[in-house]
Design an enzyme around this catalytic site. Sequence first.
Site: not given
Ligand code: GLA
Length: 439
Positions: A158, A213
């Site tokens: 990430d 997301d």
């Molecule tokens: C980010 C990613 C998500 C998830 C969260 C976890 O927002 O895009 O897919 O992995 O972090 O905290």
Amino acid sequence: MKKAILLLGAALLSGTLALAQRPRPTADLPKWEGVADTPQMGWSSWNCFMTEINEDLIKATADAMVELGLVDAGYVYLNLDDGWHGERDASGFVLEDREKFPSGMKSLADYLHARGLKLGIYSDAGDFTCACYTGSRGHEYQDAITYAHWGVDYLKYDWCFTTNANAKGSYTLMRNALRKAGRPILFSICEWGVNKPWEWARDVGHSWRTTGDIGPAFAPVPVSYDEQGRRKWKPMSVLEIIDINEPLREYAGPGHWNDPDMLEVGNSATVDGIFYDMTDSEDRAHFTMWCMMAAPLILGNDLTKITPETLAIITNREMIAVDQDPLGIQGLRLKNEDGVQYWFKPLADGDWAFCVMNTREEDVTLTLDWSALEVNDALSKRRTDFAGTTYSVRDLWHPEAKPFTTRVKGRRKGQFNVAARTVTVPTHDVVAYRLTPVK
Ligand code: GLA
């Protein structure tokens, strides 16, 4: 004197040789090949459980993946998302949270491997993960070697808390570390498309997120503001994600996929007091579109409480075959007429996947006029030939229905006419077909 010069020359020469033999510390290493020839398939803890994960849940999920036939259908990765990290030890090696995972990660990997599954793990290129657990920045090689030692097969990496970091550099550093650690690990880049990874990550990772997301919402969620007038975070809907992901099709292919985020089939969520949910029609459309776009298929629902409808959607073998087609070409949107979208995906052996998605608020009855649906795809160098070829058409969501053809015999001998077909596409749903040329 002569002897002294000779000795000096020999010393210089051996010094040069010693230097030449020393490994170059900055040498780049290739990414692991052969781990994502088709888009990865599996399950991840994030969409349903966020950081509320533990050994019992993961083992129950693994058992469910086997019992429900998901492993047989191709869903082999079981991915822990954010929330598994413990502290680092005195030497800087990362530890798992032993309260959540009392038997440890290595034992969990053994449990999964014994059941035909693979273990995925999550970390972050910054100082912390997005949920504020320890990040990998400055510990890349240590973390990679730890994952390899545990038996990890997949890393989602990430992009939170990465102030001043360069995305290409950070992801390349972790790619090198994963390669150096010696265990093939699928590398899933997650920086939400902000640094255009499709332009530089083909040789760095095996997939890259293209958007923010996802949430269990089919159509865009209205923007809302807090008391200070600041725009509140909102999940991205299926339709918004499709619009961002579709134009990037030229960048995807075997070993390097556009990732429009994990699946929300079978999920609901409450964000900021707003309840999000999708109907079975919307789930079917979402799943179909991810297959048409050759997206990674990472489930995100609670498998211990799955409905028969959800199970039927995610185990549709013919739809999965569209996603996993060996040509690895992301589908294209031929046209969008008042919210009715027509999609094609070239498949191996001259086949095509074809689907119509109805994003309107009412059911639509339309006539499929194949002569108005001719495709000429410069990217794949493939074209349909509805005028000159008869295709047999199989309904992918109603496999019991009798296949029909795109041309019928005309009155004169040897003459064929392009046929038309009337279909109803329910609101927020799809019709999907596989077209096979009749030899
Ligand atoms: C980010 C990613 C998500 C998830 C969260 C976890 O927002 O895009 O897919 O992995 O972090 O905290």
